[in-house]
Design an enzyme around this catalytic site. Structure first.
Site, short mmCIF file in Angstrom:
data_model
loop_
_atom_site.label_atom_id
_atom_site.label_comp_id
_atom_site.label_asym_id
_atom_site.label_seq_id
_atom_site.Cartn_x
_atom_site.Cartn_y
_atom_site.Cartn_z
N ARG A 1 12.09 23.10 -24.34
CA ARG A 1 12.28 24.16 -25.33
C ARG A 1 11.58 25.42 -24.82
NH1 ARG A 1 14.06 26.34 -29.69
NH2 ARG A 1 12.78 27.77 -30.89
N VAL A 2 12.31 26.53 -24.78
CA VAL A 2 11.70 27.83 -24.48
C VAL A 2 11.58 28.56 -25.83
CG1 VAL A 2 12.18 28.18 -22.05
CG2 VAL A 2 14.01 28.50 -23.66
N ASP B 1 9.99 31.50 -28.33
CA ASP B 1 9.39 32.83 -28.42
C ASP B 1 8.48 32.90 -29.64
OD1 ASP B 1 10.74 33.74 -26.13
OD2 ASP B 1 12.57 34.03 -27.30
N ASP C 1 17.23 42.94 -30.50
CA ASP C 1 16.52 41.94 -29.70
C ASP C 1 16.15 42.56 -28.37
OD1 ASP C 1 15.80 39.65 -28.16
OD2 ASP C 1 17.16 38.38 -29.31
N ARG D 1 14.11 40.68 -26.03
CA ARG D 1 13.38 39.61 -25.33
C ARG D 1 13.78 39.48 -23.86
NH1 ARG D 1 14.14 34.86 -29.63
NH2 ARG D 1 15.96 36.12 -30.14
#
Ligand SMILES: [Zn+2]
Length: 433
Positions: free
Chosen positions: A257-258, A260, A344, A346
């Site tokens: 899992r990545v 944020d 977004d 990111r």
């Protein structure tokens, strides 16, 4: 004009001239002062001595071979400590016993200059790799630290009690205690690679970085010979569960899992989003995969509020709740765009670097619904076998708006994509004001 100072106001002070000491200041906007003693960096080189160390300390400006400095935004606190007299400006860290608890790499991905561009793959081992340079007086500091920990989360303990997770005595100890290896990583940006990843010219990227940081780093525009930048931003933490050898072995199962950062949910349990439940779901999948003979990896990236920051995020919460018709899934992304100008920032294009640092080439279970993350990972050359969405029963009450808006925007899910009519019916909690 009559003075507007109230009668008890302090009288204007003489200006503080203590800063006008005879200290010599070298302006980085004047490249004529380039030192001849800097060590070159050949990004992507296999031999660490050819690659060259990242020298980012300010203790000896003549040795610096990068733009920016260590610790991301915490460099400012270091400055306060020096200013207040708590820290010697030329302090050099004693790195005795700080070496990584496990060896990570090297992997082939480390030696492709375009595979890893936002961290230094050698960053954990500089104490060992560059000891000779240390002895010559170069202040070379790690940008990665690897250690061990036991973590306890109430949801994991609850899952054990319900029989959903199993304590094996090794990876998960009695009491639901999870044994992990964790690595903290500071950003180290190879600017030509960052520019290529984003599809912009390097000179343009440098100029905009200079401009948008208020001119904080003149070397971005005056020193094209310096190709590495340590940006003043948060880094990431990698949690590895299970056998480290399984992480880079495509014949053994791997869950990833990545994630944020979302302080409001991750730490404080806010129910307006799915962040903590998804994080816990990811950790549980990592544990199960590790217990099945593989490993699990959580990459926790400091990209609060889709990297727009928490102030923007809370402004958006208010705008969502107060808009006509209340908090609606069909206006979820629009409200962020109204406040931030973009929904977004990111830039998931940089995220796979941590996975390549770990030597990952295949992920059996990617615990994420994000298409941006999935595409960034697969386009970087990592195979993804299965994508795992968040189960419905783990979605908090007020987070239905977020999850339905994401599904409508094309996020991965096993359930149907909601149409416009359905989406307009998904409402969040009203402000009780
Ligand atoms: Zn969240």
């Amino acid at each position: 004009m009559v003075s507007s100072l109230p009668p008890n106001a302090a009288q204007p002070q003489e200006p503080d001239r203590s800063f006008e000491s005879p200290r010599h200041i070298v302006l980085t906007s004047h490249p004529s002062t380039v030192s001849q003693s800097i060590l070159p960096i050949h990004w992507g080189a296999e031999d660490p001595t050819v690659r060259g160390p990242v020298v980012a300390t300010v203790s000896d400006p003549a040795h610096r071979n990068v733009i920016g400095t260590h610790s991301g935004s915490y460099a400012v606190y270091r400055a306060l400590a020096v200013a207040s007299g708590d820290l010697q400006r030329d302090h050099r860290p004693d790195l005795t016993n700080t070496a990584p608890t496990i060896q990570i790499g090297p992997y082939p991905s480390w030696f492709e200059a375009d595979k890893i561009v936002s961290l230094d793959p050698f960053g954990a081992q500089v104490g060992q790799l560059y000891s000779a340079l240390y002895e010559q007086g170069f202040d070379i500091r790690p940008t990665i630290a690897v250690t061990k920990a036991h973590i306890q989360m109430p949801e994991l303990q609850e899952a054990v009690q319900k029989g959903l997770l199993v304590e094996d005595g090794k990876i998960m100890k009695p009491g639901g205690e999870l044994v992990v290896t964790k690595a903290a990583i500071e950003p180290v940006w190879y600017l030509p690679g960052i520019a290529a990843r984003l599809g912009v010219a390097e000179a343009e990227l440098r100029y905009i970085l200079f401009e948008q940081t208020g001119g904080m780093f003149p070397e971005l525009v005056t020193r094209p010979d310096l190709q590495v930048f340590l940006p003043p931003i948060g880094g990431m933490t990698v949690y590895i569960i299970g056998d480290i050898a399984a992480v880079a072995d495509p014949s053994r199962p791997l869950a990833v899992r990545v994630h944020d950062e979302c302080n409001g949910s991750d730490v404080f349990g806010s129910d307006i989003c799915t962040c903590r439940p998804y994080l816990v779901h990811g950790i549980a999948a990592c544990l199960e995969t590790a217990q099945a003979g593989g490993a699990g990896v959580i990459v926790y990236l400091r990209k609060e509020g889709r990297a727009l920051g928490e102030v923007t995020k809370f402004l958006v919460y208010n705008a969502r709740k107060r808009q006509t018709g209340g908090d609606r899934a069909d206006a979820y992304f629009a409200r962020t765009e109204c406040v931030a100008g973009v929904s977004d920032v990111r830039f998931q294009e940089l995220m796979p670097d941590a996975l390549h640092w770990l030597g990952i080439t295949r992920i059996d279970k990617l615990i994420s619904m994000s298409n941006l993350k999935y595409e960034a990972i697969t386009q970087s050359g990592i195979e993804v076998v299965e994508r795992v969405p968040l189960p419905d029963d783990l979605i908090p009450g007020d987070a239905r708006v977020e999850i339905e808006a994401k599904k409508a925007a094309g996020y991965f899910s096993h359930s149907d994509q909601p149409d416009a009519a359905t989406l307009s019916q998904v409402k969040g909690r009203d402000y009780q004001v």
